[in-house]
Write an enzyme that holds these catalytic residues in place. Structure first.
Site, mmCIF file in Angstrom:
data_model
loop_
_atom_site.group_PDB
_atom_site.id
_atom_site.type_symbol
_atom_site.label_atom_id
_atom_site.label_comp_id
_atom_site.label_asym_id
_atom_site.label_seq_id
_atom_site.Cartn_x
_atom_site.Cartn_y
_atom_site.Cartn_z
ATOM 1 N N TYR A 244 2.401 51.441 -8.530
ATOM 2 C CA TYR A 244 1.452 51.174 -7.450
ATOM 3 C C TYR A 244 0.010 51.314 -7.911
ATOM 4 C CZ TYR A 244 -1.030 51.315 -3.097
ATOM 5 O OH TYR A 244 -1.891 51.023 -2.081
ATOM 6 N N LYS B 109 -2.632 47.399 -2.957
ATOM 7 C CA LYS B 109 -2.000 46.146 -2.539
ATOM 8 C C LYS B 109 -2.775 44.965 -3.121
ATOM 9 C CE LYS B 109 1.795 46.323 -0.246
ATOM 10 N NZ LYS B 109 2.971 45.742 -0.868
ATOM 11 N N ASP B 110 -2.219 43.787 -3.000
ATOM 12 C CA ASP B 110 -2.771 42.642 -3.723
ATOM 13 C C ASP B 110 -3.961 41.981 -3.018
ATOM 14 O OD1 ASP B 110 -0.473 42.951 -5.485
ATOM 15 O OD2 ASP B 110 0.607 42.304 -3.720
ATOM 16 N N ASP B 111 -4.027 42.183 -1.700
ATOM 17 C CA ASP B 111 -5.211 41.780 -0.950
ATOM 18 C C ASP B 111 -5.655 40.347 -1.305
ATOM 19 O OD1 ASP B 111 -4.878 44.344 -0.065
ATOM 20 O OD2 ASP B 111 -6.436 45.171 -1.342
ATOM 21 N N GLN C 138 -10.529 50.152 -9.861
ATOM 22 C CA GLN C 138 -9.095 50.208 -9.536
ATOM 23 C C GLN C 138 -8.299 48.967 -9.957
ATOM 24 O OE1 GLN C 138 -7.603 51.526 -5.407
ATOM 25 N NE2 GLN C 138 -7.101 49.356 -5.431
ATOM 26 N N LYS D 125 -5.499 45.166 2.578
ATOM 27 C CA LYS D 125 -4.333 45.961 2.994
ATOM 28 C C LYS D 125 -3.135 45.070 3.284
ATOM 29 C CE LYS D 125 -7.368 49.231 2.931
ATOM 30 N NZ LYS D 125 -7.706 49.741 1.588
ATOM 31 N N ASP E 54 -10.801 44.964 -6.081
ATOM 32 C CA ASP E 54 -11.207 46.267 -5.537
ATOM 33 C C ASP E 54 -11.688 47.086 -6.719
ATOM 34 O OD1 ASP E 54 -11.344 48.876 -4.701
ATOM 35 O OD2 ASP E 54 -9.355 48.923 -3.765
ATOM 36 N N ASN F 201 -8.781 34.888 -19.451
ATOM 37 C CA ASN F 201 -8.511 34.493 -18.067
ATOM 38 C C ASN F 201 -8.204 35.765 -17.276
ATOM 39 O OD1 ASN F 201 -7.021 33.500 -15.728
ATOM 40 N ND2 ASN F 201 -6.863 31.566 -16.837
ATOM 41 N N TYR G 154 -14.812 56.034 -4.670
ATOM 42 C CA TYR G 154 -13.389 56.284 -4.861
ATOM 43 C C TYR G 154 -12.712 55.050 -5.472
ATOM 44 C CZ TYR G 154 -8.834 58.229 -4.240
ATOM 45 O OH TYR G 154 -7.594 58.725 -4.511
HETATM 46 C C1 F6R Z 1 -5.382 51.499 -0.681
HETATM 47 C C2 F6R Z 1 -4.693 51.956 0.499
HETATM 48 C C3 F6R Z 1 -4.698 53.370 0.887
HETATM 49 C C4 F6R Z 1 -4.248 54.368 -0.160
HETATM 50 C C5 F6R Z 1 -4.312 55.791 0.405
HETATM 51 C C6 F6R Z 1 -4.033 56.860 -0.622
HETATM 52 O O1 F6R Z 1 -5.751 50.169 -0.583
HETATM 53 O O2 F6R Z 1 -4.157 51.182 1.178
HETATM 54 O O3 F6R Z 1 -3.895 53.512 2.037
HETATM 55 O O4 F6R Z 1 -2.966 54.064 -0.605
HETATM 56 O O5 F6R Z 1 -5.602 56.042 0.911
HETATM 57 O O6 F6R Z 1 -4.847 56.629 -1.700
HETATM 58 P P1 F6R Z 1 -4.795 57.481 -3.040
HETATM 59 O O7 F6R Z 1 -3.364 57.497 -3.514
HETATM 60 O O8 F6R Z 1 -5.746 56.765 -3.944
HETATM 61 O O9 F6R Z 1 -5.277 58.852 -2.635
HETATM 62 MG MG MG Z 2 -8.141 49.891 -2.553
HETATM 63 MG MG MG Z 3 -8.030 46.350 -0.917
#
Ligand code: F6R
Ligand code: MG
Ligand code: MG
Length: 374
Positions: A230, A233-235, A93, A131, A11, A103, A89
């Site tokens: 955090y 997620k690992d997706d 990340q 997610k 991501d 690697n 956004y």
């Molecule tokens: C990211 C995710 C989202 C974020 C949420 C808050 O993959 O699952 O639910 O955790 O949108 O995001 P932030 O903390 O970046 O504002």
């Molecule tokens: Mg994300």
């Molecule tokens: Mg993702």
């Protein structure tokens, strides 16, 4: 010929929140891979699932090859530059380290790779999920490779019926790769006892017992363990070879009709039913739902056919409606009980601080008659 399939995903930025990458971002990654892959790769495919971009590559350099990993890393760096330029956004990340060191494992992107002698016809599946975390594939692997109620080949085909060996990883262990190899059907109950715990024990790979050949590989990265906090997620991604000595494509797909509950919905902190979706699908409701795509390919001398988009078939419309209903039901109870993840899995620090602040205010009553203090 011996071919390696490498899928590396990250991501690196998204439109409108954590929804999906921009077309320009995906195009940047695709172009970078196409240019840099000349002389290095045999073929490539780039697509997205939710906010994660997956790069599928075929080559002859084996798993963990520095050149292949560096190309993927560089493509994600280039994609991040586009993401920043567009104001996406969460730009960059999942790129958790500043510079590449041999690697991409342990640097943020998820990786699944397999090397095998190509069969005269070689069908395989590329799964990509958003997610959620690698344990999302536990149930489908268990049912597809070990349960004849779903995978009829286990009783109908002599080769498939020899069973499969599961390599299961303890992802809570951070000093190295802590694994156990267990074979179905003999070790079925041990396999079940581990795989039920989707956040701790995850299928890392599956091998055919008839031939020893690799059948499936799953990315097992836990971003939380790398970053210590955090970061999304690992997706996970997964590659599965099908047909012949392996389960049929439809047997591997069948468990996804369940829409089983997985971790990773909203803020990586809720359970939701895993919805099978067509390729290049974003997320929406409650920053989800948890989704999984599956592309079917054949590969010949390292060259891919076009992808068949398995979950785009009308059959899965019904499954999508059903999984949406399951998620809706759980959403009705908000943060209560199984709707939100247990304390140990909560990804945002806020609740931890909130609970520790209150901890100091707890007191053991000397008598039930003590007055209320708040
Ligand atoms: C990211 C995710 C989202 C974020 C949420 C808050 O993959 O699952 O639910 O955790 O949108 O995001 P932030 O903390 O970046 O504002
Ligand atoms: Mg994300
Ligand atoms: Mg993702």
């Amino acid at each position: 010929m011996k071919v390696t399939l490498s899928v590396i995903k990250a991501d690196i930025g998204s439109i409108g929140g954590h929804i999906q990458p921009s077309a320009r971002l995906v195009e940047t990654v695709r172009t970078r891979i196409a240019d840099g892959g000349k002389g290095l790769l045999l073929d490539t495919y780039v697509g997205f699932t939710g906010d994660d971009v997956a790069i599928l590559m075929s080559h002859t350099r084996g798993a963990g090859n520095e050149g292949v990993h560096k190309l993927a890393w560089d493509a994600f760096i280039a994609g991040t530059a586009t993401a920043k330029a567009q104001g996406l956004y969460g730009a960059g990340q999942d790129l958790l380290k500043d510079s590449f060191s041999g690697n991409v494992k342990g640097m943020g992107p998820a990786v699944a790779e397999m090397e095998f002698e190509e069969r005269p016809n070689e069908p395989f599946l590329l799964f990509a999920a958003d997610k959620t975390d690698p344990g999302a594939y536990n149930l489908p692997c268990y049912l597809g490779f070990a349960d004849p109620m779903v995978s009829s080949g286990l009783i109908l085909s002599p080769k498939v019926g020899k069973g499969f060996t599961f390599r299961i990883m303890d992802v809570a262990y951070t000093e190295g790769d802590r694994v156990i190899d267990l074979s179905a059907p003999e070790d079925l109950y041990d396999i079940a006892a581990l795989l039920r715990d989707q956040e701790r024990f995850v299928v890392e790979s599956v091998r055919s017992r008839a031939t020893g050949e690799i059948a499936a590989v799953v990315s097992t990265t836990r971003l939380h363990n790398i970053a210590g906090k955090y970061t999304g997620k690992d997706d996970p991604v997964m590659l599965v070879r099908t047909q012949g000595n392996f389960p049929a494509t439809g047997e591997v797909l069948a468990p996804f009709t369940i829409g089983h509950f997985v971790a990773g919905f909203m803020r990586g902190s809720h359970h939701g039913a895993l919805m099978p979706v067509p390729r290049n699908t974003g997320t929406s409701f409650f920053d989800g739902p948890p989704i999984v795509s599956c592309l079917a390919f054949c590969v010949k001398e390292g060259k891919f056919t076009e992808a068949a988009d398995t979950f785009a078939h009308p059959y899965w419309d019904y499954v999508r409606t059903k999984t949406a209903a399951k998620s809706e039901d759980l959403r009705r109870q908000g943060f209560f009980g199984p709707a939100m993840l247990p304390y140990s899995e909560l990804e945002y620090g806020g609740i931890v601080e909130r609970l520790s602040a209150m901890d100091a205010k707890f007191r053991v009553l000397k008598s039930r008659k003590e007055e209320v203090t708040a």
